[in-house]
Design a protein around this motif. Structure first.
Motif, mmCIF file in Angstrom:
data_model
loop_
_atom_site.group_PDB
_atom_site.id
_atom_site.type_symbol
_atom_site.label_atom_id
_atom_site.label_comp_id
_atom_site.label_asym_id
_atom_site.label_seq_id
_atom_site.Cartn_x
_atom_site.Cartn_y
_atom_site.Cartn_z
ATOM 1 N N THR A 25 14.949 -23.060 -19.397
ATOM 2 C CA THR A 25 16.165 -22.855 -18.604
ATOM 3 C C THR A 25 15.934 -21.878 -17.458
ATOM 4 O O THR A 25 16.889 -21.440 -16.816
ATOM 5 C CB THR A 25 17.317 -22.324 -19.500
ATOM 6 O OG1 THR A 25 16.916 -21.065 -20.069
ATOM 7 C CG2 THR A 25 17.634 -23.299 -20.615
ATOM 8 N N THR A 35 24.062 -15.221 -13.737
ATOM 9 C CA THR A 35 25.207 -15.516 -14.599
ATOM 10 C C THR A 35 24.979 -14.956 -16.000
ATOM 11 O O THR A 35 23.837 -14.783 -16.454
ATOM 12 C CB THR A 35 25.448 -17.030 -14.697
ATOM 13 O OG1 THR A 35 24.363 -17.629 -15.430
ATOM 14 C CG2 THR A 35 25.566 -17.662 -13.317
ATOM 15 N N GLU A 36 26.066 -14.697 -16.696
ATOM 16 C CA GLU A 36 25.989 -14.232 -18.082
ATOM 17 C C GLU A 36 25.306 -15.282 -18.946
ATOM 18 O O GLU A 36 24.532 -14.955 -19.850
ATOM 19 C CB GLU A 36 27.388 -13.932 -18.620
ATOM 20 C CG GLU A 36 28.006 -12.647 -18.099
ATOM 21 C CD GLU A 36 27.260 -11.414 -18.579
ATOM 22 O OE1 GLU A 36 26.633 -11.468 -19.652
ATOM 23 O OE2 GLU A 36 27.279 -10.394 -17.861
ATOM 24 N N LYS A 37 25.595 -16.549 -18.669
ATOM 25 C CA LYS A 37 25.029 -17.615 -19.485
ATOM 26 C C LYS A 37 23.514 -17.657 -19.394
ATOM 27 O O LYS A 37 22.814 -17.732 -20.421
ATOM 28 C CB LYS A 37 25.603 -18.971 -19.077
ATOM 29 C CG LYS A 37 25.115 -20.131 -19.946
ATOM 30 C CD LYS A 37 25.715 -21.450 -19.511
ATOM 31 C CE LYS A 37 25.312 -22.574 -20.462
ATOM 32 N NZ LYS A 37 23.850 -22.695 -20.640
ATOM 33 N N GLU A 38 22.961 -17.612 -18.172
ATOM 34 C CA GLU A 38 21.510 -17.702 -18.063
ATOM 35 C C GLU A 38 20.833 -16.453 -18.618
ATOM 36 O O GLU A 38 19.748 -16.534 -19.206
ATOM 37 C CB GLU A 38 21.068 -17.980 -16.623
ATOM 38 C CG GLU A 38 21.379 -16.913 -15.618
ATOM 39 C CD GLU A 38 20.879 -17.292 -14.211
ATOM 40 O OE1 GLU A 38 19.900 -18.065 -14.106
ATOM 41 O OE2 GLU A 38 21.461 -16.796 -13.235
ATOM 42 N N ASN A 60 22.009 -14.637 -21.146
ATOM 43 C CA ASN A 60 22.088 -14.745 -22.608
ATOM 44 C C ASN A 60 21.160 -15.830 -23.144
ATOM 45 O O ASN A 60 20.549 -15.667 -24.204
ATOM 46 C CB ASN A 60 23.532 -15.018 -23.037
ATOM 47 C CG ASN A 60 24.431 -13.816 -22.816
ATOM 48 O OD1 ASN A 60 23.959 -12.676 -22.819
ATOM 49 N ND2 ASN A 60 25.723 -14.050 -22.619
ATOM 50 N N ASP A 61 21.051 -16.937 -22.424
ATOM 51 C CA ASP A 61 20.119 -18.000 -22.840
ATOM 52 C C ASP A 61 18.685 -17.485 -22.849
ATOM 53 O O ASP A 61 17.893 -17.796 -23.754
ATOM 54 C CB ASP A 61 20.221 -19.204 -21.898
ATOM 55 C CG ASP A 61 21.486 -20.025 -22.115
ATOM 56 O OD1 ASP A 61 22.157 -19.820 -23.155
ATOM 57 O OD2 ASP A 61 21.802 -20.858 -21.244
ATOM 58 N N THR A 62 18.339 -16.704 -21.838
ATOM 59 C CA THR A 62 16.985 -16.146 -21.756
ATOM 60 C C THR A 62 16.732 -15.179 -22.899
ATOM 61 O O THR A 62 15.659 -15.198 -23.523
ATOM 62 C CB THR A 62 16.791 -15.428 -20.407
ATOM 63 O OG1 THR A 62 16.980 -16.363 -19.344
ATOM 64 C CG2 THR A 62 15.399 -14.822 -20.312
ATOM 65 N N ARG A 68 18.138 -15.160 -25.844
ATOM 66 C CA ARG A 68 18.014 -15.899 -27.095
ATOM 67 C C ARG A 68 16.617 -16.519 -27.223
ATOM 68 O O ARG A 68 16.002 -16.483 -28.297
ATOM 69 C CB ARG A 68 19.067 -16.995 -27.173
ATOM 70 C CG ARG A 68 20.401 -16.527 -27.732
ATOM 71 C CD ARG A 68 21.289 -17.690 -28.101
ATOM 72 N NE ARG A 68 21.663 -18.480 -26.923
ATOM 73 C CZ ARG A 68 22.730 -18.231 -26.178
ATOM 74 N NH1 ARG A 68 23.522 -17.213 -26.476
ATOM 75 N NH2 ARG A 68 23.003 -18.994 -25.130
ATOM 76 N N LYS A 78 21.749 -7.187 -16.106
ATOM 77 C CA LYS A 78 21.367 -7.884 -14.874
ATOM 78 C C LYS A 78 20.731 -6.912 -13.887
ATOM 79 O O LYS A 78 19.750 -7.245 -13.202
ATOM 80 C CB LYS A 78 22.600 -8.510 -14.225
ATOM 81 C CG LYS A 78 23.320 -9.543 -15.087
ATOM 82 C CD LYS A 78 24.608 -9.981 -14.410
ATOM 83 C CE LYS A 78 25.479 -10.815 -15.324
ATOM 84 N NZ LYS A 78 26.760 -11.192 -14.686
#
Length: 422
Positions: A284, A343-346, A348-350, A352, A396
């Motif tokens: 991602t 973004t918060e999503k990227e 958090n995905d990283t 994880r 960030k």
């Protein structure tokens, strides 16, 4: 993890390995890498892995390993951050699984230490016949590096990046010096290692007391004066150097090396891990999603990081005609991460993905050993769980602050271009 000093420059690290049926013992010699000794030192692992004083030929050594329930023995050498590292490792089933109650830990330690400290000599030097055989193997290793184009491109870029510094010393030495190597030269290199190297003994799942006693016996009578290891360093920031090498391949290769100007501190390392993973370390990541998937400018694009040298590496497989466009897109993605929104999503995905990788460290003996050996070299000694907690705390702003320290130093391209130059 338990760690203690057992002699001058000799350390024993014991790692719990209850979840495994096998155990592993490794003896790691670490000393400053130098150009003068590089080729002789590169030949040592090949000779030491053949046999030792206790098993003076390859057949006897193979029989010995077979009697130990198919144990394994390896000897390997690398150059790491300006240090030469030679590792002797023996692995096999644990004592409790021996059919007749054999003390396998002691057997493994004896074999590892004989390999490390008492090679097979003829008239006081490495067997001249074996030296000639392994010189041919070393020549093949040096010549064969070009066969794997991705690794070759990265190594070529690193050679330009490190130049004549200790970190640039060749793992396999130098082709023009191999023919002239003698048994006497390699033997001198061996005893130089014994006397000057820091020794890190790592025990995973074996009887630590038996290993410690064996190590102390191996050191008896050996006059040692360990050298100080090189300090962490980073190449100073400077203008980009760009190189192209002509190579008639179906796929071109591109490697970009960046320097932070100084080694990252231990406090910055978790932020650097997140930053590099977010840039190009996961499926991602920005480079994978934008450069590969959306823009179709490469076959792969990955980022990695050498913390002790402050070096960021981005390498990619490209169509020859897309090399310039891919480089431009990579630099744009790096700049966007440095200065644009995350973004918060990227994020958090990283995190994880990173934590999954850290959780997998303890899945294998080799993984555990590699992790803690790296921590020892960094003088950090953090567990994967502790690093997971640090990763969770990365913001960030931390990511951007780390990435802003990097400047492009070297770009290296394998290309069909007629005007390619090195």
């Amino acid at each position: 993890m338990e760690r203690k000093q057992i002699s001058d420059g000799v350390y024993l690290t014991v790692l719990p390995a209850e979840q495994f049926h096998r155990c592993r013992i490794s003896i790691n010699f670490i000393w400053p890498a130098t150009r003068e000794w590089a080729t002789a030192e590169a030949l040592m692992p090949l000779l030491m892995e053949r046999c030792c004083a206790d098993c003076p030929d390859m057949t006897l050594l193979s029989k010995k390993l077979a009697r130990l329930y198919g144990a394994s023995l390896s000897v390997d050498g690398v150059v790491n951050s300006g240090s030469r590292v030679l590792t002797v490792a023996v692995g096999g089933i644990k004592d409790e699984f021996a059919l007749n109650g054999e003390q396998l830990s002691s057997e493994y330690a004896t074999l590892a230490l004989a390999t490390a400290f008492r090679p097979y000599f003829v008239n006081g030097v490495f067997d001249p016949e074996a030296v000639e055989i392994e010189k041919e193997q070393l020549r093949e290793l040096i010549a064969g590096e070009v066969n794997e184009k991705r690794g070759y491109c990265i190594r070529q870029a690193r050679r330009k990046f490190f130049g004549d510094s200790a970190a640039g010393v060749e793992r396999y030495g130098y082709a023009q010096e191999v023919n002239g190597l003698s048994s006497e030269q390699v033997t001198k290199a061996f005893f130089r290692m014994l006397c000057t190297a820091r020794i890190e003994v790592m025990v995973l799942g074996a009887d630590a007391a038996a290993v410690e006693q064996s190590v102390k016996q191996a050191l008896v009578g050996l006059e040692r004066k360990p050298d100080a290891l090189p300090q962490a360093f980073a190449r100073p920031a400077q203008s980009e150097q760009s190189f192209e090498e002509p190579m008639d391949t179906a796929q071109g290769k591109l490697c970009l090396l960046f320097t932070s100007g100084q080694p990252q501190s231990p406090e910055q390392l978790s932020a650097a891990r997140v930053a590099v993973a977010l840039l190009g370390g996961t499926a991602t990541s920005r480079l994978f999603v934008n450069v590969r998937e959306k823009r179709s400018l490469c076959y792969y694009c990955a980022a990695s990081y050498a913390s002790m040298m402050g070096m960021l590496c981005i390498d990619s497989g490209v169509e020859h005609q897309n090399a310039s466009a891919a480089k431009k897109a990579i630099l744009e993605e790096l700049d966007a991460l440095k200065n644009g929104p995350i973004t918060e999503k990227e994020l958090n995905d990283t995190k994880r993905s990173l934590k999954n990788q850290l959780a997998a460290v303890t899945d294998t003996l080799q993984g555990m050993e590699n992790w803690y050996f790296g921590e020892i070299l960094r003088a950090s000694l953090l567990s994967p769980q502790q690093v997971m907690e640090q990763v969770d705390a990365v913001t960030k702003e931390d990511v951007q602050n780390v990435l802003r320290t990097f400047t492009l130093s070297v770009s290296y391209t394998l290309t069909k271009g007629e005007n390619a130059h090195v």
